[in-house]
Scaffold this active site. Sequence first.
Site, PDB file in Angstrom:
ATOM      1  N   CYS A   1      25.489  49.692 -25.660  1.00 34.09           N
ATOM      2  CA  CYS A   1      24.669  49.438 -24.481  1.00 34.09           C
ATOM      3  C   CYS A   1      24.698  47.959 -24.114  1.00 34.09           C
ATOM      4  O   CYS A   1      25.099  47.108 -24.912  1.00 34.09           O
ATOM      5  CB  CYS A   1      23.232  49.909 -24.730  1.00 34.09           C
TER       6      CYS A   1
ATOM      7  N   ASP B   1      13.396  53.847 -30.172  1.00 30.54           N
ATOM      8  CA  ASP B   1      13.598  52.420 -30.382  1.00 30.54           C
ATOM      9  C   ASP B   1      12.326  51.846 -31.000  1.00 30.54           C
ATOM     10  O   ASP B   1      11.341  52.550 -31.211  1.00 30.54           O
ATOM     11  CB  ASP B   1      13.915  51.739 -29.043  1.00 30.54           C
TER      12      ASP B   1
END
Length: 197
Positions: free
Chosen positions: A6, A121
């Site tokens: 990412c 996360d």
Amino acid sequence: MKWKVCGMREPENIQEVAACGPDFMGFIWAPKSPRYVGPDFVIPTLPAKTKSVGVFVNETTDHIIALSKKAGFSVVQLHGEESQSEIAALKAAGLQVIKAISVGSAADFDLKDQPDFYLFDTKKGTQVGGTGEHFDWSLLAHYQLDIPYFLAGGLSAEDVGEAKKLPGLYALDFNSKLEVSPGLKDIEKVKEIVKQQ
């Protein structure tokens, strides 16, 4: 093991990372992010194996759908307060939806939305987006849904072996620990991920 890189932005670096064969590549359309690609960014052609992911924070559904057609992504990753109706609208438009959840305690797994995937996360105050740090993976024992998930939070090649043992894991999401600077990945570190397959 499926994996995602990412926070991509630089054209040459994108192609170098793509050549390593990630299953997903993320591009961030959140203006406050140091990895923001800018409003006019168009994702370059990637190998067929690699799906492009547009990453957003509290963006309107209409804008995301329009941008998906213009910029060229088929998966959307949501890091804000998006509702189930917004998730459903994105799915109805043909996009796969990843809903990011910041994890700090077992209570964070009391989830009601129905995305295609969750992304777990690390929670850090009111910060939106990645922290570059692990959360306590033992908390994943509290996740009881059948929706597969991405694991994020300061992952590097050293974490792959242990992370692959986690039940329900769909993919690992790598970002800051692979970087030379925000948006620029160290290809040697990316290749270390490949060796862990």
